[in-house]
Enzyme design. Sequence first.
Site, PDB file in Angstrom:
ATOM      1  CE  LYS A 194      -0.946   6.616  -9.356  1.00 19.60           C
ATOM      2  NZ  LYS A 194       0.458   6.384  -9.168  1.00 19.60           N
TER       3      LYS A 194
HETATM    4  C1  LIG Z   1       1.820   6.360  -9.836  1.00 20.37           C
HETATM    5  C2  LIG Z   1       2.689   5.174  -9.773  1.00 20.37           C
HETATM    6  C3  LIG Z   1       3.962   5.203  -9.202  1.00 20.37           C
HETATM    7  C4  LIG Z   1       4.629   6.490  -8.809  1.00 20.37           C
HETATM    8  O1  LIG Z   1       3.946   7.215  -7.860  1.00 20.37           O
HETATM    9  P1  LIG Z   1       4.440   8.703  -7.531  1.00 20.37           P
HETATM   10  O2  LIG Z   1       3.810   8.981  -6.198  1.00 20.37           O
HETATM   11  O3  LIG Z   1       3.902   9.582  -8.619  1.00 20.37           O
HETATM   12  O4  LIG Z   1       5.907   8.700  -7.473  1.00 20.37           O
HETATM   13  C5  LIG Z   1       4.659   4.026  -9.070  1.00 20.37           C
HETATM   14  N1  LIG Z   1       4.142   2.863  -9.494  1.00 20.37           N
HETATM   15  C6  LIG Z   1       2.933   2.782 -10.081  1.00 20.37           C
HETATM   16  C7  LIG Z   1       2.415   1.459 -10.514  1.00 20.37           C
HETATM   17  C8  LIG Z   1       2.171   3.949 -10.259  1.00 20.37           C
HETATM   18  O5  LIG Z   1       0.997   3.869 -10.875  1.00 20.37           O
END
Ligand SMILES: *Cc1c(COP(=O)(O)O)cnc(C)c1O
Length: 399
Positions: A194
């Site tokens: 992210k």
């Molecule tokens: C990465 C992601 C998540 C989950 O995030 P985590 O922190 O890994 O639980 C949820 N929704 C979307 C759209 C994502 O890309």
Amino acid sequence: MTEKIKKETLKRLTFLPFSLPSIGEEEIAEVVDSLRSGWITTGPKAHQFEKDFAEYVGSKYAVGLSSATAGLHLSLMALGIGPGDEVITTPMTFVATVNMIVANRATPVFADIDPRTLQIDPEEIKKKVTDRTKAVIPVHFAGQPCDMDRIHEIAGTHHLHVVEDAAHAAGTEYRGRRIGALSPLSVFSFHPIKNITTGEGGMVTTNREDLAETIRMLKFHGISKDAWKRYDEKGTPHYDVIAPGFKYNLMDIQAALGIHQLKRIEAFNRRRKEMAERYNQAFAGLDEIELPQEVSYPHLHAWHLYVILVRPEKLTIDRDGFMEALKAEKIGTGIHFLAVHLHDYYRKHSPYRRGDLPHAEYVSDRILSLPLYPGMTDKDQEDVIAAVTRVCRQHRRRA
Ligand SMILES: *Cc1c(COP(=O)(O)O)cnc(C)c1O
């Protein structure tokens, strides 16, 4: 050989990953400070990160969590969503969004996307509302904002809760306002791919004290007050459990990373934007791929992902073949996402079949993500551009 030909025929020697985190010396020093201080788990740094994050997005409250998945789980629970309730979301998301609807024993309902911007289509949301619909989860796909005014209007008419999946949207703006304070709840992710990372981690932001308190309680065993306060000199050892909660807290070791990542977010996102614009220019003339369009309302794109759609009708290979060809060029790619209703579990346990969500399916079959992260050099990006161009040329279908 001329310079030009040489450049076009030379491939990279080392593999370029699709994504890498940018961890600086400040982050490392802060983690070491945590380790030396004795506060390893949730404590002062986690609270600092929550305060900084709330200030950044402009929300009153922010609750640090072990992941965005945990944030989605508890957000829906805090709103009282459960058996018999329907929650509308997009099929073009990471499965966690939908899995957490199921975790709350509610029923996921998919609204198709706009095939140009890849965002959930508000008109499709409207069509999917029934008397059982309780909430909608818009996902700001790839870092572009969904049309929140339109979504809030529909939610207002039908008395739906809005929980934004902002996993891609740290730094995204919608009509001049940062994502994170537009809806009752917004959920961010700090997974390593992210825009900013804490290793694993997430944050729920809200302006509602009751929701912040409920999520705080549920994230830590259902204990009414944060446990770390028990161990400081003013704390008492007593606590009470008011619900069967979870263990979803964000550690200080993680927050140590987050505090410094957040300071760098604007610079990171500027670099992402600059690279995305360079890709857009470089690929504008390639008929073998399609580039998603930007949304028409005022926005700031966080460019979490740079996605392209492979056009198999113009090529002798499909999307998977295209990814293989890029891998042979030492370029890493990702798929974000395979439409959720096409996964095995959802094919077996939801009423959706191929054909029901044509835009998401079209995209799901063609989409791939190219490397895009602040740690990439200009040369890395040139290599990606050269490789994509070469794969298009080499596999062009002749009419
Ligand atoms: C990465 C992601 C998540 C989950 O995030 P985590 O922190 O890994 O639980 C949820 N929704 C979307 C759209 C994502 O890309």
